[in-house]
Design a protein around this motif. Structure first.
Motif, PDB file in Angstrom:
ATOM      1  N   LYS A 121       0.834  -1.200   0.000  1.00 55.08           N
ATOM      2  CA  LYS A 121       0.000   0.000   0.000  1.00 55.08           C
ATOM      3  C   LYS A 121       0.874   1.258   0.000  1.00 55.08           C
ATOM      4  CE  LYS A 121      -4.186   1.847   2.235  1.00 55.08           C
ATOM      5  NZ  LYS A 121      -4.535   2.688   1.126  1.00 55.08           N
ATOM      6  N   GLN A 161      -5.019 -13.651   5.720  1.00 55.23           N
ATOM      7  CA  GLN A 161      -4.740 -14.643   4.688  1.00 55.23           C
ATOM      8  C   GLN A 161      -5.238 -16.021   5.115  1.00 55.23           C
ATOM      9  OE1 GLN A 161      -3.618 -14.169   1.617  1.00 55.23           O
ATOM     10  NE2 GLN A 161      -3.433 -11.964   1.903  1.00 55.23           N
ATOM     11  N   ARG A 202      -8.929 -16.020   4.688  1.00 51.64           N
ATOM     12  CA  ARG A 202      -9.264 -16.068   3.274  1.00 51.64           C
ATOM     13  C   ARG A 202      -9.186 -17.509   2.761  1.00 51.64           C
ATOM     14  NH1 ARG A 202      -7.206 -14.907  -1.946  1.00 51.64           N
ATOM     15  NH2 ARG A 202      -5.019 -15.108  -1.401  1.00 51.64           N
ATOM     16  N   ALA A 209      -4.367  -6.733  -4.583  1.00 49.77           N
ATOM     17  CA  ALA A 209      -5.410  -7.335  -3.755  1.00 49.77           C
ATOM     18  C   ALA A 209      -5.016  -7.348  -2.280  1.00 49.77           C
ATOM     19  CB  ALA A 209      -5.687  -8.745  -4.232  1.00 49.77           C
ATOM     20  N   LEU A 210      -3.693  -7.256  -2.016  1.00 49.57           N
ATOM     21  CA  LEU A 210      -3.249  -7.219  -0.618  1.00 49.57           C
ATOM     22  C   LEU A 210      -3.894  -6.066   0.139  1.00 49.57           C
ATOM     23  CD1 LEU A 210       0.559  -7.992  -0.795  1.00 49.57           C
ATOM     24  CD2 LEU A 210      -1.208  -9.310   0.370  1.00 49.57           C
ATOM     25  N   MET A 211      -4.329  -5.050  -0.610  1.00 51.19           N
ATOM     26  CA  MET A 211      -4.906  -3.864   0.052  1.00 51.19           C
ATOM     27  C   MET A 211      -6.344  -4.105   0.490  1.00 51.19           C
ATOM     28  SD  MET A 211      -3.375  -0.695  -2.109  1.00 51.19           S
ATOM     29  CE  MET A 211      -4.412  -0.963  -3.520  1.00 51.19           C
ATOM     30  N   THR A 212      -6.904  -5.236   0.054  1.00 51.69           N
ATOM     31  CA  THR A 212      -8.310  -5.503   0.355  1.00 51.69           C
ATOM     32  C   THR A 212      -8.602  -5.393   1.855  1.00 51.69           C
ATOM     33  OG1 THR A 212      -8.306  -7.039  -1.496  1.00 51.69           O
ATOM     34  CG2 THR A 212     -10.180  -7.142   0.012  1.00 51.69           C
ATOM     35  N   LEU A 257      -6.923  -4.036   4.065  1.00 48.90           N
ATOM     36  CA  LEU A 257      -6.519  -2.773   4.684  1.00 48.90           C
ATOM     37  C   LEU A 257      -7.634  -1.742   4.594  1.00 48.90           C
ATOM     38  CD1 LEU A 257      -2.820  -2.473   3.492  1.00 48.90           C
ATOM     39  CD2 LEU A 257      -3.709  -3.353   5.652  1.00 48.90           C
ATOM     40  N   ASP A 258      -8.660  -2.076   3.835  1.00 47.91           N
ATOM     41  CA  ASP A 258      -9.800  -1.178   3.711  1.00 47.91           C
ATOM     42  C   ASP A 258     -10.410  -0.958   5.091  1.00 47.91           C
ATOM     43  OD1 ASP A 258     -11.992   0.142   2.124  1.00 47.91           O
ATOM     44  OD2 ASP A 258     -13.110  -1.384   3.237  1.00 47.91           O
ATOM     45  N   ALA A 259     -10.713   0.266   5.379  1.00 52.18           N
ATOM     46  CA  ALA A 259     -11.196   0.623   6.716  1.00 52.18           C
ATOM     47  C   ALA A 259     -12.428  -0.195   7.098  1.00 52.18           C
ATOM     48  CB  ALA A 259     -11.506   2.116   6.772  1.00 52.18           C
ATOM     49  N   LEU A 260     -13.389  -0.291   6.174  1.00 46.76           N
ATOM     50  CA  LEU A 260     -14.623  -1.014   6.487  1.00 46.76           C
ATOM     51  C   LEU A 260     -14.360  -2.494   6.687  1.00 46.76           C
ATOM     52  CD1 LEU A 260     -17.209   0.600   4.059  1.00 46.76           C
ATOM     53  CD2 LEU A 260     -16.924   0.970   6.508  1.00 46.76           C
ATOM     54  N   LYS A 261     -13.517  -3.036   5.799  1.00 43.46           N
ATOM     55  CA  LYS A 261     -13.210  -4.461   5.894  1.00 43.46           C
ATOM     56  C   LYS A 261     -12.456  -4.765   7.175  1.00 43.46           C
ATOM     57  CE  LYS A 261     -12.573  -7.774   3.233  1.00 43.46           C
ATOM     58  NZ  LYS A 261     -13.264  -8.736   2.402  1.00 43.46           N
ATOM     59  N   THR A 279     -14.748  -4.789  10.067  1.00 50.77           N
ATOM     60  CA  THR A 279     -15.527  -6.023  10.123  1.00 50.77           C
ATOM     61  C   THR A 279     -14.684  -7.185  10.603  1.00 50.77           C
ATOM     62  OG1 THR A 279     -16.593  -5.154   8.155  1.00 50.77           O
ATOM     63  CG2 THR A 279     -17.153  -7.402   8.794  1.00 50.77           C
ATOM     64  N   ARG A 316     -13.674  -6.959  14.219  1.00 46.48           N
ATOM     65  CA  ARG A 316     -14.816  -7.245  15.090  1.00 46.48           C
ATOM     66  C   ARG A 316     -15.045  -8.753  15.176  1.00 46.48           C
ATOM     67  NH1 ARG A 316     -18.987  -4.252  12.842  1.00 46.48           N
ATOM     68  NH2 ARG A 316     -19.673  -6.121  11.737  1.00 46.48           N
ATOM     69  N   GLU A 317     -15.023  -9.418  14.073  1.00 42.72           N
ATOM     70  CA  GLU A 317     -15.223 -10.879  14.083  1.00 42.72           C
ATOM     71  C   GLU A 317     -14.130 -11.572  14.867  1.00 42.72           C
ATOM     72  OE1 GLU A 317     -15.849 -12.641  10.209  1.00 42.72           O
ATOM     73  OE2 GLU A 317     -17.316 -11.065   9.723  1.00 42.72           O
ATOM     74  N   LEU A 335     -19.226  -3.331   4.264  1.00 41.51           N
ATOM     75  CA  LEU A 335     -18.750  -3.605   2.909  1.00 41.51           C
ATOM     76  C   LEU A 335     -17.627  -4.631   2.972  1.00 41.51           C
ATOM     77  CD1 LEU A 335     -19.378  -2.619   0.090  1.00 41.51           C
ATOM     78  CD2 LEU A 335     -17.589  -0.925   0.326  1.00 41.51           C
ATOM     79  N   PHE A 383     -16.007  -6.607   0.952  1.00 40.32           N
ATOM     80  CA  PHE A 383     -15.846  -6.966  -0.469  1.00 40.32           C
ATOM     81  C   PHE A 383     -14.786  -8.048  -0.665  1.00 40.32           C
ATOM     82  CE2 PHE A 383     -13.192  -3.170   0.099  1.00 40.32           C
ATOM     83  CZ  PHE A 383     -11.988  -3.557  -0.458  1.00 40.32           C
ATOM     84  N   TYR A 421     -11.718 -10.514  -2.018  1.00 40.26           N
ATOM     85  CA  TYR A 421     -10.312 -10.346  -2.384  1.00 40.26           C
ATOM     86  C   TYR A 421     -10.162 -10.149  -3.891  1.00 40.26           C
ATOM     87  CZ  TYR A 421      -5.422 -11.107  -1.008  1.00 40.26           C
ATOM     88  OH  TYR A 421      -4.096 -10.959  -0.698  1.00 40.26           O
ATOM     89  N   LEU A 467      -9.992  -6.594  -5.989  1.00 46.36           N
ATOM     90  CA  LEU A 467      -8.756  -5.891  -6.330  1.00 46.36           C
ATOM     91  C   LEU A 467      -7.778  -6.828  -7.032  1.00 46.36           C
ATOM     92  CD1 LEU A 467      -8.172  -3.690  -3.165  1.00 46.36           C
ATOM     93  CD2 LEU A 467      -9.324  -3.110  -5.294  1.00 46.36           C
ATOM     94  N   SER A 468      -7.918  -8.121  -6.729  1.00 44.71           N
ATOM     95  CA  SER A 468      -7.006  -9.094  -7.335  1.00 44.71           C
ATOM     96  C   SER A 468      -7.124  -9.074  -8.850  1.00 44.71           C
ATOM     97  CB  SER A 468      -7.348 -10.477  -6.800  1.00 44.71           C
ATOM     98  OG  SER A 468      -6.475 -11.425  -7.324  1.00 44.71           O
ATOM     99  N   TYR A 509      -9.276   3.149  -4.881  1.00 41.46           N
ATOM    100  CA  TYR A 509     -10.724   2.965  -4.860  1.00 41.46           C
ATOM    101  C   TYR A 509     -11.295   3.860  -3.784  1.00 41.46           C
ATOM    102  CZ  TYR A 509     -10.170   0.405  -0.548  1.00 41.46           C
ATOM    103  OH  TYR A 509      -9.878   0.097   0.746  1.00 41.46           O
TER     104      TYR A 509
END
Ligand code: ATP
Ligand code: MG
Lengths: 334, 450
Positions: A96, A182, A185, A310-313, A315-319, A322, A325-326, B70, B72, B74, B77-78, B90
């Motif tokens: 990032k 990871q 995932r 995709a590594l930034m996925t 790092l998204d604040a909303l993600k 979530t 929290r989980e 949200l 979303f 992987y 962005l992958s 984004y």
């Protein structure tokens, strides 16, 4: 009055600089130029690397600063001009940083495509996340080979493991967060393991080093997602600890380096990265105490975490919100 | 005859220029069109992926306890990974307020895809909006995904290079082809030209070799022209021959009457008048005879029928026949013909030519002198007639062989000025030339060189 103001302004950066690092060491002559390296890797691993670099560049001195991956990211984002080279095991944060334009393109370095991103971020180790056990505690028990085995062992012996399991606190550690996301995932097993560990009142750590310390001293008996390289790096642990690379699926990260866009001496910084990459492929264990890059795929068909956007996925604040929290719901069960 | 043609630019160059110019324009147009098309397709490809990414993010948006969540995948962005490691940005907005992602991605426009500048690079940005209906108020969630265009421009550059190479190849090929086409086209013209120039000066027969359709009319009118030329030439020659013939007979009659009258008249004045009359008659009949000969030479030269001629025999015969005339002037002939000399030609024409040369020698050389006829075989076959007279008038020597040209000082000799013309034409018909010169020891030398 004016002079005092000037004095304060002049000294202020020095004060800001004097922050609480995990470690801060100087190598080489006391002269200039100084190569300032901000790293998440313990100094002991990097000392030989820096020493051999200085041999080739006699006048250069190197300042090596160690801090946690999350803090490192934070610190560098705020003061990108204060560091020349940034080395971290948190691939997602490094990627990032590069994506956000903090890294400099180093066109003089040739490196396989899969181990670099935008010719700016260069991976130089391949390190799996491991389960590390206190060998003595598992004397009578079957040694777990997979996460599932571990879940079963922990479930079956709550009396032994209560309060004696540890893993990364994903809220504090960038690398811990990367490993956790990871894992999640790849498989649902991760969540069941977290729940089991939560039910055993898991201890949460900021860093691999601390976890290994506690393992050696018996404060915990099992640590999950520890850097195997750190455990093996401690010579005194050979018979105390058992390092297991889970055979169901490995989670393997690559340590990576980038040169700050506002580096004071980009050529020197590039030379260091080049040196790092050269040592890594050299294969001399003494000169390069970290595991070298390994392009080969694991027998399970899984390769290391890829250097891709995709590594930034996660790092998204909303993600992140979530996920954390989980994770908290699973592991903190008061 | 060949010199005075008004030439304006070369047909070959013009053709080649048009063809290569056309090929160059075509190659450039090809390059531009393919490039533009490739750019469009490449952009479409990127847009499709961006769109897929946006939808997969947007699809993951849910309302939980009144909050937008949200989670979303992987893959969102992958799927944006590229060879060139393009940067990805984004942003997620809820009712216009940034919820997460990068600030400053401009999404005000309604367009689904746009190019814009972000953080120093050109990015392509895709945007979509979805309305989530919760318990109370609907929420508008907008997602934008942007990507730099390094891979795209890499692809485009690659395509451009390939197309440029292809275009250059096409151009080179077209140039080669156009030169080939031009030279084959021009080749036909050149072939016609060669066959025109190769013809003998008297050859006016039509072209019978096949020519391309486009040249048909040209060759047609050329044939036509030559036919008419031939026709009118023949007519005028026939006319001259006819006229000369018709004049000759009555002149002979008039001459014999004048002669007879001359014998009977005693008055000096009348005798003088009759003498000039006879002289004029001689002149006229000489002219008529020479004209007839000339016409005959022209006609025979046109359709020369060659046989093997023994020049020595021919000259010996001729000298013998002219000896009486020579004897009248006490002139002796020397025939110097040592080596055998053969020529492929028309004996009648050759004899005519030599007779005229010998006739000149007898006419213009003084009495009691020697006329030498010499046949030489080396270096070239030649026949020369030399006398011991005063030679050709040097100032006029170049013109003497022209039609009706006589020397300024002919000593009252009768003549028409066609003798040397006939000799020259015969030489030309046999591929040779007539050379006039004066000998240093005095006397004229007329040579027919083959
Ligand atoms: N052997 C010669 N010596 C000197 N002058 C000559 C000789 N032969 C020709 N000429 C000159 O060249 C001129 C042209 O000669 P050409 O034979 O054509 O005509 P011509 O003898 O005058 O007339 P004809 O047609 O009757 O022969 C002559 O008029 C004469 O002046
Ligand atoms: Mg004559």
């Amino acid at each position: 009055m004016r002079y005092i103001a000037v004095l304060i302004l002049a000294v202020l950066p020095a004060f800001c600089f004097a922050q609480d690092w995990e470690d801060q060491q100087k190598f080489g002559a006391n002269g200039t130029p100084i190569l300032r390296i901000l790293s998440s890797t313990d100094t002991s691993f990097f000392a030989p690397i820096i020493d051999s670099f200085i041999v080739g560049q006699p006048n250069v001195s190197v300042e090596y600063i160690v801090t946690g991956t999350a803090d490192l990211d934070n610190e560098f984002r705020q003061n990108p001009d204060r560091f020349d080279v940034v080395i971290s095991s948190a691939m997602d944060l490094q990627l990032k940083l590069t994506n956000d334009g903090f890294a400099q393109r180093l066109d003089g370095i040739s490196h396989p495509d899969w181990a670099q991103w935008r010719s700016s971020l260069f991976a130089f180790t391949t390190e799996p996340a491991a389960i590390v056990l206190n060998a003595a505690a598992f004397d009578g028990l079957a040694t777990p080979r997979t996460r599932q085995d571990l879940i079963e062992v922990l479930r079956a012996n709550p009396d032994i493991f209560m309060g004696k399991v540890g893993t990364y606190d994903v809220r504090r550690s960038g690398l811990g967060y990367l490993f956790a996301t990871q894992d999640a995932r790849t498989s649902e097993t991760f969540w069941r393991l977290m729940e089991v560990m939560g039910s055993l009142d898991a201890r949460l750590y900021c860093c691999s080093g601390d976890m290994i310390d506690d393992l050696i001293e018996g404060r915990i008996l099992v640590a999950y997602n520890v850097l195997g390289s750190y455990a093996e790096g401690r010579a005194d642990t050979a018979d105390t600890l058992t390092v297991i690379l889970p055979s169901d699926f490995p989670t393997t990260m690559m340590r990576s380096a980038l040169v700050s866009k506002s580096a004071s001496d980009p050529a020197l910084a590039e030379a260091f990265v080049n040196h790092l990459i050269g040592l890594q492929s050299g294969g001399a264990r003494a000169a390069f105490p970290l595991p070298p890059l390994n392009s080969g795929q694991d027998p399970t068909g899984q390769s290391s975490i890829g250097l891709e956007p995709a590594l930034m996925t996660y790092l998204d604040a909303l993600k992140r919100q979530t996920f954390v929290r989980e994770w908290e719901e699973a592991i903190i069960q008061d | 005859m060949t010199g005075d043609v008004v030439v304006s630019r070369s047909l070959r160059n013009r053709l080649a220029m048009i063809l290569t110019g056309g090929a160059a324009v075509l190659a450039i147009v090809l390059f531009l069109v393919v490039r533009a098309y490739a750019a469009q397709i490449a952009q479409q490809g990127q847009d499709n992926i961006l769109n897929a990414s946006v939808s997969s993010i947007l699809d993951a948006a849910v309302l939980r306890d009144g909050e937008v969540e949200l989670d979303f995948p992987y893959a969102a962005l992958s799927m944006l990974s590229t060879d060139a490691d393009d940067r990805v940005f984004y942003a997620v907005y809820e009712d216009g307020a940034l919820l997460s992602g990068y600030d400053g991605l401009d999404t005000q426009d309604d367009e689904a895809f746009r190019s814009m500048n972000y953080d120093g690079s050109t990015v392509r940005i895709a945007t979509a909006t979805r309305t989530l209906v919760g318990a109370n108020v609907p929420r508008r969630v907008t997602v934008s995904v942007a990507q730099t265009q390094d891979a795209l421009s890499g692809t485009l550059n690659r395509i451009s290079t390939n197309v440029a190479v292809f275009g250059a190849g096409f151009f080179a090929l077209a140039t080669v082809l156009s030169f080939w086409a031009t030279s084959t086209t021009i080749g036909q013209l050149r072939r016609l030209t060669t066959s025109v120039t190769r013809r003998g000066p008297q050859d006016l027969s039509p072209f019978t070799k096949p020519v391309p359709t486009e040249m048909g009319p040209l060759v047609g009118s050329l044939n036509n022209l030559m036919f008419r030329l031939d026709q009118s030439l023949k007519q005028s020659e026939e006319f001259i021959a006819e006229a000369a013939h018709r004049v000759r007979t009555p002149l002979a009659t008039v001459r014999s009457y004048a002669e007879a009258t001359f014998q009977r008249v005693e008055n000096t004045e009348n005798r003088d008048a009759l003498r000039s009359m006879m002289r004029a008659i001689d002149e006229s009949s000489r002219a008529a005879g020479q004209l007839l000969d000339h016409a005959m030479v022209t006609f025979r030269a046109e359709n020369l029928d060659r046989i093997d001629v023994d020049l020595n025999d021919l000259l010996r015969d001729l000298v013998q026949r002219m000896t009486p005339v020579a004897d009248m002037r006490d002139v002796d002939f020397i025939l110097d013909a040592a080596a055998p000399a053969h020529l492929h030609g028309d004996p009648i024409l050759l004899q005519n030519a030599f007779r005229n040369l010998i006739d000149n020698a007898l006419k213009y050389a003084p009495a009691d002198s020697i006329v030498t006829v010499r046949v030489q075989t080396a270096p070239d076959l030649s026949v020369s007639v030399t006398d011991q007279g005063k030679g050709f008038p040097p100032s006029e020597i170049n013109k003497l062989a022209d039609r009706f040209v006589r020397g300024s000082d002919t000593d009252g000799q009768i003549g028409s000025g066609l003798g040397l013309t006939i000799a020259r034409d015969v030489a030309a018909a046999h591929g040779g030339a007539l050379i006039l010169s004066n000998r240093s020891e005095g006397g004229a030398c007329a040579t027919l060189q083959f």
